[in-house]
Design an enzyme around this catalytic site. Structure first.
Site, PDB file in Angstrom:
ATOM      1  N   CYS A 164     -12.697  -2.044  14.226  1.00 45.77           N
ATOM      2  CA  CYS A 164     -13.880  -2.630  13.601  1.00 45.77           C
ATOM      3  C   CYS A 164     -14.865  -3.092  14.675  1.00 45.77           C
ATOM      4  O   CYS A 164     -14.498  -3.290  15.837  1.00 45.77           O
ATOM      5  CB  CYS A 164     -13.447  -3.805  12.712  1.00 45.77           C
ATOM      6  N   ASP A 193      -2.880   1.803   6.976  1.00 45.95           N
ATOM      7  CA  ASP A 193      -2.068   1.431   5.826  1.00 45.95           C
ATOM      8  C   ASP A 193      -1.790  -0.064   5.786  1.00 45.95           C
ATOM      9  O   ASP A 193      -1.865  -0.694   4.723  1.00 45.95           O
ATOM     10  CB  ASP A 193      -0.749   2.214   5.840  1.00 45.95           C
ATOM     11  N   CYS A 201     -12.352  -4.381   6.848  1.00 49.72           N
ATOM     12  CA  CYS A 201     -11.657  -5.074   7.934  1.00 49.72           C
ATOM     13  C   CYS A 201     -10.992  -6.320   7.364  1.00 49.72           C
ATOM     14  O   CYS A 201     -11.654  -7.154   6.742  1.00 49.72           O
ATOM     15  CB  CYS A 201     -12.630  -5.442   9.048  1.00 49.72           C
ATOM     16  N   ASP A 224       0.861  -1.180   0.000  1.00 46.86           N
ATOM     17  CA  ASP A 224       0.000   0.000   0.000  1.00 46.86           C
ATOM     18  C   ASP A 224       0.894   1.225   0.000  1.00 46.86           C
ATOM     19  O   ASP A 224       1.717   1.412   0.903  1.00 46.86           O
ATOM     20  CB  ASP A 224      -0.908   0.021   1.235  1.00 46.86           C
ATOM     21  N   GLU A 261      -1.730  -1.534  -5.750  1.00 50.65           N
ATOM     22  CA  GLU A 261      -2.971  -0.857  -6.096  1.00 50.65           C
ATOM     23  C   GLU A 261      -2.801  -0.096  -7.403  1.00 50.65           C
ATOM     24  O   GLU A 261      -1.721   0.426  -7.683  1.00 50.65           O
ATOM     25  CB  GLU A 261      -3.340   0.129  -4.982  1.00 50.65           C
ATOM     26  N   CYS A 301     -12.644  -9.642   9.505  1.00 50.33           N
ATOM     27  CA  CYS A 301     -14.002 -10.139   9.281  1.00 50.33           C
ATOM     28  C   CYS A 301     -14.569  -9.749   7.920  1.00 50.33           C
ATOM     29  O   CYS A 301     -15.616 -10.257   7.525  1.00 50.33           O
ATOM     30  CB  CYS A 301     -14.936  -9.648  10.396  1.00 50.33           C
ATOM     31  N   CYS A 311     -15.976  -5.898  15.023  1.00 49.31           N
ATOM     32  CA  CYS A 311     -15.600  -7.237  15.493  1.00 49.31           C
ATOM     33  C   CYS A 311     -14.549  -7.172  16.593  1.00 49.31           C
ATOM     34  O   CYS A 311     -14.186  -8.189  17.169  1.00 49.31           O
ATOM     35  CB  CYS A 311     -15.082  -8.091  14.332  1.00 49.31           C
TER      36      CYS A 311
END
Length: 401
Positions: A343, A352, A324, A187, A271, A327, A345
């Site tokens: 998150c 990043d 996330c 990333d 990306e 999950c 969860c």
């Protein structure tokens, strides 16, 4: 072993006679390119005719016979023919939709360069002598050429800082990288140049910022000098040397980083960033330019091809930062200043590193299944899949190292 065409770039120090000959050649190359471009443009605008390379070459012969352009005979004819070939390539790319319409070359803004093929130089016992010259170039051999290889094409250039370079295109064999089953997601960012799916974050060296005060001072001195004066030329070279220092350090850092990523991993997932669009952000444009994401991707592409690695590019609309990695739940919106988030969860993520892990998961899904296999997500506003539908093997290119 992978057989490739590879360019080796060296700095050299010409004599006064060699510098004068090369400067004349640069000027003639620029003149021939511009004149051929003007004639091809005029032929199209007036008669809708497309001139070919052969027609432009015939016109060059006619120019040399006139009193106005007789000086074109004083330099080697090979660089002049090569610039016509480059113009033909530029038009081919334009009509194929890969590039914009060719533009005129200028003395101050365009790169001073001349290309010589086999018939226009002599390579003997490690010494390079160009056409119209009696002595070989004084080259600083920072690295050896491949054993038994000789240059097939030689390109001479001079940068804004007044440094002279020679680039030799040779046949080379690249040994495949050591076998590994490791994969990494990358990333790209500004605070951290890259964050890896392993959790490692590599800081951004910010080369331009480190020399920003020195550059600003030199530019102020340049602005105070009278146009056309010798002092202005001195200040202009000073500014160019600072820019060259920044560029050299940035390229050296990116080479070391990309080489490490390619050698350590079999698969690299990145990306698909629209850098040109991101540069429209007036607040971040300078930092994005300094990070040089496009050059980072370019290096990964050709090095993956050299060493037999896989490069996978994930679609730019894939919500890697908002998903996330534990999950698969999507968060509605995460402002850019939020660097860590939790998150529902219970998992706490570094923004990043989490994006790098999601990028890796999406890329490996495509590599394994060739389909849109990924954690749950909402459809993108474009209706396109989150990842490109095939593993992208980079195309080998010619790069100066």
């Amino acid at each position: 072993m992978t057989q490739i065409k590879r360019a080796f770039k060296y700095r050299f120090y010409p004599t006064d006679e060699q510098a004068a000959e090369l400067s004349r050649t640069f000027g003639c190359v620029r003149l021939v390119y511009n004149k051929a471009l003007e004639e091809r443009t005029a032929a199209w605008n007036s008669e809708r005719l497309r001139m070919s390379y052969g027609q432009s070459s015939a016109r060059l012969t006619e120019w040399k016979k006139t009193a106005e352009f007789a000086f074109l005979c004083e330099v080697s004819s090979v660089p002049l023919q090569q610039t016509l070939r480059h113009l033909q390539t530029a038009f081919t790319n334009f009509f194929a939709g890969r590039a914009r319409y060719p533009r005129l070359k200028t003395r101050k803004r365009s790169r001073a360069t001349a290309e010589y093929t086999r018939s226009a130089f002599t390579w003997r016992n490690g010494h390079l002598t160009l056409a119209k010259m009696t002595t070989p170039l004084d080259i600083r051999w920072s690295r050896p050429l491949p054993v038994g290889a000789g240059p097939t094409t030689v390109t001479v250039s001079r940068d804004r800082a007044g440094r002279w370079f020679v680039s030799m295109l040779c046949d080379d064999a690249i040994a495949s990288g050591t076998d590994t089953d490791l994969s990494v997601g990358v990333d790209m960012g500004i605070t951290s140049l890259v964050a890896l799916s392993t959790g490692e974050k590599i800081p951004n060296p910010r080369h331009e910022r480190r020399d920003r005060a020195r550059l600003a001072r030199a530019q102020r001195e340049l602005a105070r000098k009278a146009k056309g004066s010798r002092n202005r030329d001195k200040c202009r070279h000073k500014v160019a040397r600072i820019h060259a220092r920044i560029t050299d350090r940035r390229r050296d850092f990116l080479h070391k980083l990309t080489t490490r990523l390619v050698r350590e991993n079999q698969t690299v997932v990145i990306e698909d960033l629209a850098v040109r669009n991101l540069l429209k952000n007036g607040t971040l444009a300078r930092a994005i330019s300094d990070a040089s994401w496009a050059e980072l991707r370019s290096m990964l592409e050709y090095k993956c091809a050299w060493y037999g690695r896989d490069l996978i590019v994930v679609d730019r609309w894939f919500p890697s930062s908002k998903m996330c990695s534990v999950c698969g739940a999507l968060t509605a919106k995460i402002p850019l200043h939020v660097r860590t988030w939790t998150c529902r969860c219970g998992a706490t993520h570094d923004r990043d590193v989490n994006a790098a892990r999601n990028t890796l998961a999406a890329g490996l899904a495509v590599a394994a299944c060739g389909a849109d296999v990924r954690p749950q997500r909402e459809p993108s506003r474009t209706g396109r899949s989150a990842t490109k539908q095939e593993t992208q093997r980079a195309t080998a290119g010619i790069h100066c190292l």
